[in-house]
Enzyme design. Sequence first.
Site, mmCIF file in Angstrom:
data_model
loop_
_atom_site.group_PDB
_atom_site.id
_atom_site.type_symbol
_atom_site.label_atom_id
_atom_site.label_comp_id
_atom_site.label_asym_id
_atom_site.label_seq_id
_atom_site.Cartn_x
_atom_site.Cartn_y
_atom_site.Cartn_z
ATOM 1 N N THR A 182 42.207 55.576 32.794
ATOM 2 C CA THR A 182 41.001 55.587 31.967
ATOM 3 C C THR A 182 40.905 56.884 31.175
ATOM 4 O O THR A 182 40.573 56.879 29.981
ATOM 5 C CB THR A 182 39.758 55.419 32.860
ATOM 6 O OG1 THR A 182 39.907 54.241 33.641
ATOM 7 C CG2 THR A 182 38.487 55.318 32.033
ATOM 8 N N PHE A 188 30.854 60.398 36.981
ATOM 9 C CA PHE A 188 30.130 59.279 37.589
ATOM 10 C C PHE A 188 28.632 59.599 37.510
ATOM 11 O O PHE A 188 28.238 60.774 37.525
ATOM 12 C CB PHE A 188 30.540 59.087 39.053
ATOM 13 C CG PHE A 188 31.842 58.362 39.247
ATOM 14 C CD1 PHE A 188 31.854 57.071 39.766
ATOM 15 C CD2 PHE A 188 33.052 58.957 38.907
ATOM 16 C CE1 PHE A 188 33.049 56.390 39.952
ATOM 17 C CE2 PHE A 188 34.247 58.281 39.085
ATOM 18 C CZ PHE A 188 34.250 56.991 39.611
ATOM 19 N N LYS A 196 42.763 58.013 36.307
ATOM 20 C CA LYS A 196 43.786 58.669 35.486
ATOM 21 C C LYS A 196 44.115 57.872 34.227
ATOM 22 O O LYS A 196 44.218 58.436 33.126
ATOM 23 C CB LYS A 196 45.028 58.892 36.355
ATOM 24 C CG LYS A 196 46.191 59.561 35.670
ATOM 25 C CD LYS A 196 47.131 60.217 36.656
ATOM 26 C CE LYS A 196 47.384 59.414 37.903
ATOM 27 N NZ LYS A 196 48.037 58.122 37.664
ATOM 28 N N LYS A 249 44.226 47.434 44.521
ATOM 29 C CA LYS A 249 43.880 48.308 43.395
ATOM 30 C C LYS A 249 43.148 47.571 42.281
ATOM 31 O O LYS A 249 42.290 48.124 41.604
ATOM 32 C CB LYS A 249 45.151 48.962 42.842
ATOM 33 C CG LYS A 249 44.897 49.965 41.725
ATOM 34 C CD LYS A 249 46.202 50.602 41.257
ATOM 35 C CE LYS A 249 45.962 51.608 40.143
ATOM 36 N NZ LYS A 249 47.227 52.206 39.655
ATOM 37 N N ARG A 258 52.237 53.004 31.696
ATOM 38 C CA ARG A 258 53.076 52.035 32.397
ATOM 39 C C ARG A 258 52.406 50.663 32.397
ATOM 40 O O ARG A 258 51.193 50.549 32.250
ATOM 41 C CB ARG A 258 53.306 52.475 33.845
ATOM 42 C CG ARG A 258 54.140 53.730 33.980
ATOM 43 C CD ARG A 258 54.141 54.227 35.409
ATOM 44 N NE ARG A 258 52.794 54.594 35.839
ATOM 45 C CZ ARG A 258 52.424 54.718 37.104
ATOM 46 N NH1 ARG A 258 53.296 54.487 38.067
ATOM 47 N NH2 ARG A 258 51.188 55.059 37.408
ATOM 48 N N ALA A 276 55.068 55.636 41.587
ATOM 49 C CA ALA A 276 55.327 57.070 41.727
ATOM 50 C C ALA A 276 55.504 57.505 43.170
ATOM 51 O O ALA A 276 55.956 58.613 43.417
ATOM 52 C CB ALA A 276 54.203 57.879 41.086
ATOM 53 N N TRP A 282 34.294 56.735 30.141
ATOM 54 C CA TRP A 282 34.059 55.410 30.728
ATOM 55 C C TRP A 282 32.798 54.788 30.120
ATOM 56 O O TRP A 282 32.782 53.607 29.790
ATOM 57 C CB TRP A 282 33.925 55.528 32.250
ATOM 58 C CG TRP A 282 33.891 54.200 32.948
ATOM 59 C CD1 TRP A 282 34.960 53.479 33.393
ATOM 60 C CD2 TRP A 282 32.723 53.435 33.270
ATOM 61 N NE1 TRP A 282 34.530 52.298 33.978
ATOM 62 C CE2 TRP A 282 33.164 52.242 33.912
ATOM 63 C CE3 TRP A 282 31.348 53.627 33.081
ATOM 64 C CZ2 TRP A 282 32.281 51.271 34.370
ATOM 65 C CZ3 TRP A 282 30.465 52.641 33.533
ATOM 66 C CH2 TRP A 282 30.930 51.482 34.175
ATOM 67 N N PHE A 337 50.031 58.401 40.341
ATOM 68 C CA PHE A 337 49.420 59.036 41.501
ATOM 69 C C PHE A 337 49.114 60.514 41.237
ATOM 70 O O PHE A 337 48.857 60.904 40.114
ATOM 71 C CB PHE A 337 50.283 58.832 42.752
ATOM 72 C CG PHE A 337 50.332 57.403 43.207
ATOM 73 C CD1 PHE A 337 49.165 56.678 43.395
ATOM 74 C CD2 PHE A 337 51.536 56.759 43.431
ATOM 75 C CE1 PHE A 337 49.189 55.353 43.811
ATOM 76 C CE2 PHE A 337 51.574 55.428 43.848
ATOM 77 C CZ PHE A 337 50.402 54.740 44.044
#
Length: 555
Positions: free
Chosen positions: A73, A381, A71, A105, A94, A273, A409, A301
Amino acid sequence: MATDIEIARAAKMKPITEIGARLGIPDESLEPYGRFKAKIAMDWINQQADKEDGKLILVTAINPTPAGEGKTTTSVGLNDGLNRIGKNSIVCLREPSLGPCFGVKGGAAGGGYAQVVPMEDINLHFTGDFHAITSAHNLLSAMIDNHIYWGNALEIDTRRITWRRVLDMNDRALRQIVNSLGGVSNGYPRETGFDITVASEIMAILCLATSIEDLEESIGNIIIGYRRDKTAVRARDINAHGAMTVLLKSAIQPNLVQTLENNPAFIHGGPFANIAHGCNSVTATKTALKLADYVVTEAGFGADLGAEKFFDIKCRKADLKPSAAVIVATVRALKMNGGVAKADLGKEDVEAVKKGVVNLLRHIENVKQFGVPAVVAINNFITDTEAEVQAIKEAVAAVGSEAFVCTHWANGSAGTEELAKRVVEIAESGQSQFAPLYPSDMPLFEKINTIATRIYRADEAIADSSVRNQLHQWEKDGFGHLPICMAKTQYSFTTDPTKLGAPSHHTVPVREVRLAAGAGFIVAICGDIMTMPGLPKVPSAEHIRLENGQIEGLF
């Protein structure tokens, strides 16, 4: 391909004064923290109040899985994509918490060629905001125990102190403790505990405050506990709010950094969140709206938690009107929702995608309930196949939305150009008819039940009489207008993290409610959610180290 940290180190960053100048911020209104990050002066921010607002774009996601969604990214990639097509855009994110950074994470500054930099600084101490919040929170804790030690003039019932301590680290050993042991000189022993800093009410207050005066007033409103007659004791009653505000005088100022493509980014505040409201600060978002045509912001999230709280808490309180939403999904995560084990996600499985896409469709439906048009970003991906992607596009089209494959990405802004163009079309069309899910004057338990039934698709929310009685009392005390902040597992629409997909006809048990009178919301704690996480069996911290002066293993 290079790792995220290698890509970040190779970035050709511009001096932060150049990034500020691009936004019209004069040098004297920037407070640099080194060459590549700075805080923006509040007096200059206040001078921008009469400018017209830009368009606000929310980036949210499906429920998180170990397969990864991306998210942050995607938020960075979309912002770069908007700038690439000639739009003036700022991304508002954030700040990462040290807890998950050293837990499971890892970092939270984007990835690949869609990152904010300087990455190591952002993921570690940054500009010290979290330390300031931790210090302000714990100053109040110290003053409470000190007041009791010196005679307890306010007659605080030590059994009913609700204010705990905080630490920005995952540490299960601190969840429940007894303090003041060791004899008379150390005070009166009592049971208490620690939450993680991102769950602190101070964090929530800072992120919802609109000025330093509003910050101080809200801090003063914090209820720290109750007397024997059950009347509330507030932070202002022990004269803590002034000193706490002093500790936060710099923390309230938004932080300016840049993306890998030298586009401006505001990174400020960081409530979780699943146990808090999960949005960056109102100050950063509203400032960005005065300085840019488009502002891309992220909610934590999945959309059932982050987006719902963004709409029902942040937008309600700050009078924000989002123009569009982007829901992030990956083929891998949808296959996991369809029952595929993590080890098998690299194999094509179109049927699993079709089975798992119900999670994405539920989130699309939910976002549309708020009157906000939503499109899907498929975070690409290399293992994705054309047939799997097509299955997502067809399912999304069937519910009146669109899905775009995004390769940010690997390709930076070039990988989000198509999505950026569509987001602009939607934002400029005026389609959004934003409205919160429930009215402010709805009874508190009805608000909880509304979220449970309309967002989580439960049959009902359930709670013991003690919880319901507490809510009724708060309504009598004048808090009935406050919004609800649901504290629930992020992994499922239910309170059971193992139930993936789009379950319905379940119940949402509310085991506890907490009044955040300073922040201005009621926290409903559902299921087994923890406000102080623990470290996993093999935490990321085991692999983070210094080599030749360089940080390795951070991300």
